[in-house]
Design an enzyme around this catalytic site. Structure first.
Site, mmCIF file in Angstrom:
data_model
loop_
_atom_site.group_PDB
_atom_site.id
_atom_site.type_symbol
_atom_site.label_atom_id
_atom_site.label_comp_id
_atom_site.label_asym_id
_atom_site.label_seq_id
_atom_site.Cartn_x
_atom_site.Cartn_y
_atom_site.Cartn_z
ATOM 1 N N ASP A 5 0.761 -1.277 0.119
ATOM 2 C CA ASP A 5 -0.109 -0.166 -0.038
ATOM 3 C C ASP A 5 0.816 1.254 0.151
ATOM 4 O OD1 ASP A 5 -2.896 1.082 0.749
ATOM 5 O OD2 ASP A 5 -1.253 2.221 1.985
ATOM 6 N N TYR A 31 2.857 9.801 0.113
ATOM 7 C CA TYR A 31 4.176 9.105 0.668
ATOM 8 C C TYR A 31 5.320 9.596 0.100
ATOM 9 C CZ TYR A 31 0.440 6.185 2.973
ATOM 10 O OH TYR A 31 -0.688 5.805 3.421
ATOM 11 N N HIS A 52 -7.642 9.588 -1.619
ATOM 12 C CA HIS A 52 -7.106 9.673 -0.442
ATOM 13 C C HIS A 52 -7.966 10.114 0.801
ATOM 14 C CE1 HIS A 52 -2.736 9.152 1.823
ATOM 15 N NE2 HIS A 52 -3.793 8.803 2.394
ATOM 16 N N LYS A 83 -2.664 5.755 -3.952
ATOM 17 C CA LYS A 83 -3.814 6.726 -3.518
ATOM 18 C C LYS A 83 -3.806 8.252 -4.336
ATOM 19 C CE LYS A 83 -3.776 4.592 0.595
ATOM 20 N NZ LYS A 83 -2.390 4.442 1.178
#
Length: 293
Positions: A53, A58, A119, A87
């Site tokens: 994931d 990120y 997200h 996302k």
């Protein structure tokens, strides 16, 4: 729950797209830099994780994609053996959604993304009460539907949506979401959201199963762990998967990565399950989407 494939003994859940998704996934939040990502992904593959994931925010999509491409052959695996989630960043919510999703696809560079989520229900730069938020969400979803139809995003879903956001989406979408990913642990039972997901046939997935680490020292969790002779992290993860809820533990420590995967060889008693569920007090450790219109 049936086993997904011969390459992995991890149980899986069936999404409304007809695809099996491993119930145990590896979270990559806060894993930054090629070295750390490579080491963690390698340890995860060794431990039996087959789902990974990531997210645009990120800032590790490229590193995750590169690590998998290099490591899969070493483990006798192919692209088809792993399930990749990413996302759409809140900055791309709305008219930039298509561009944002295509950017994730090119960063990961794995041909397609198994599951792509919006997200956050809000839009970066807009206040939570801004009336443009619903329109932006709808526009993002339409872009994801388009990429889903092209096979680039095998399944599409949402993250951090409230029951109201979910109902709004279900009324306007052409393709229903396959999954909702939200904060879920014994202190946040998410009863209403779970029944909304059940009603619409949407998979409910947990993040922050350990309550940002705070629940690892909780006296109730500690007591259950002692009785089961396992770690408090294993107890918290087992509590979710025993209810059929997929989890995404994250760690950069190879031993912990291995320990977190060992949640299928023990079972919590009904008493322990009830004790843990009784901790529900609606406490959120992460961002709270309830104010986003």
């Amino acid at each position: 729950m049936s086993s997904s494939s011969s390459s992995s003994s991890t149980p899986s859940v069936l999404l409304n797209t007809g695809v099996q998704m491993p119930i145990l996934g590896f979270g990559t939040y806060k894993l930054v830099g090629p070295g750390d990502v490579f080491q963690a992904v390698d340890a995860a593959l060794v431990a039996g994780y087959r789902a990974f994931d990531s997210a645009a925010v990120y800032r590790n999509e490229a590193d995750v994609g590169r690590a998998l491409k290099e490591l899969l052959p070493n483990h006798g695996l192919t692209r088809e053996d792993v399930f990749i989630t990413s996302k759409l960043g809140p900055k791309d919510q709305g008219e930039r959604a298509m561009e944002g999703a295509l950017h994730s696809l090119s960063q990961l560079d794995l041909g397609y993304i198994d599951l792509y989520l919006i997200h956050w229900p809000g839009t970066q730069g807009l206040v939570v009460a801004d009336q443009h938020n619903p329109g932006n969400r709808a526009q993002s979803w339409a872009s994801l539907e388009q990429l889903h139809a092209q096979g680039k995003l095998r399944a599409i879903g949402v993250s951090n949506y409230t029951p109201a956001h979910m109902r709004e989406l279900m009324q306007s979408c052409k393709i229903p979401p396959a999954l909702l990913q939200v904060e879920f642990h014994p202190q946040l039972g998410q009863t209403e959201l779970r029944s909304v997901c059940e009603e619409y046939g949407v998979c409910f997935q947990a993040y922050s199963s350990l309550g940002k680490g705070e629940l690892l020292t909780d006296p109730v969790v500690t007591e259950v762990a002692k009785n089961c002779e396992c770690t408090t992290a294993q107890v918290l993860l087992r509590w979710a998967v025993q209810q059929g809820v997929p989890v995404l533990p994250k760690s950069s420590n190879p031993d912990r990565i291995k320990d977190n995967a060992k949640i299928f060889d023990f079972k919590l008693s009904d008493t322990d399950m009830d004790k843990l569920s009784a901790m529900d007090c609606g406490h959120k450790y992460c961002w709270d989407p309830s104010q986003v219109v």
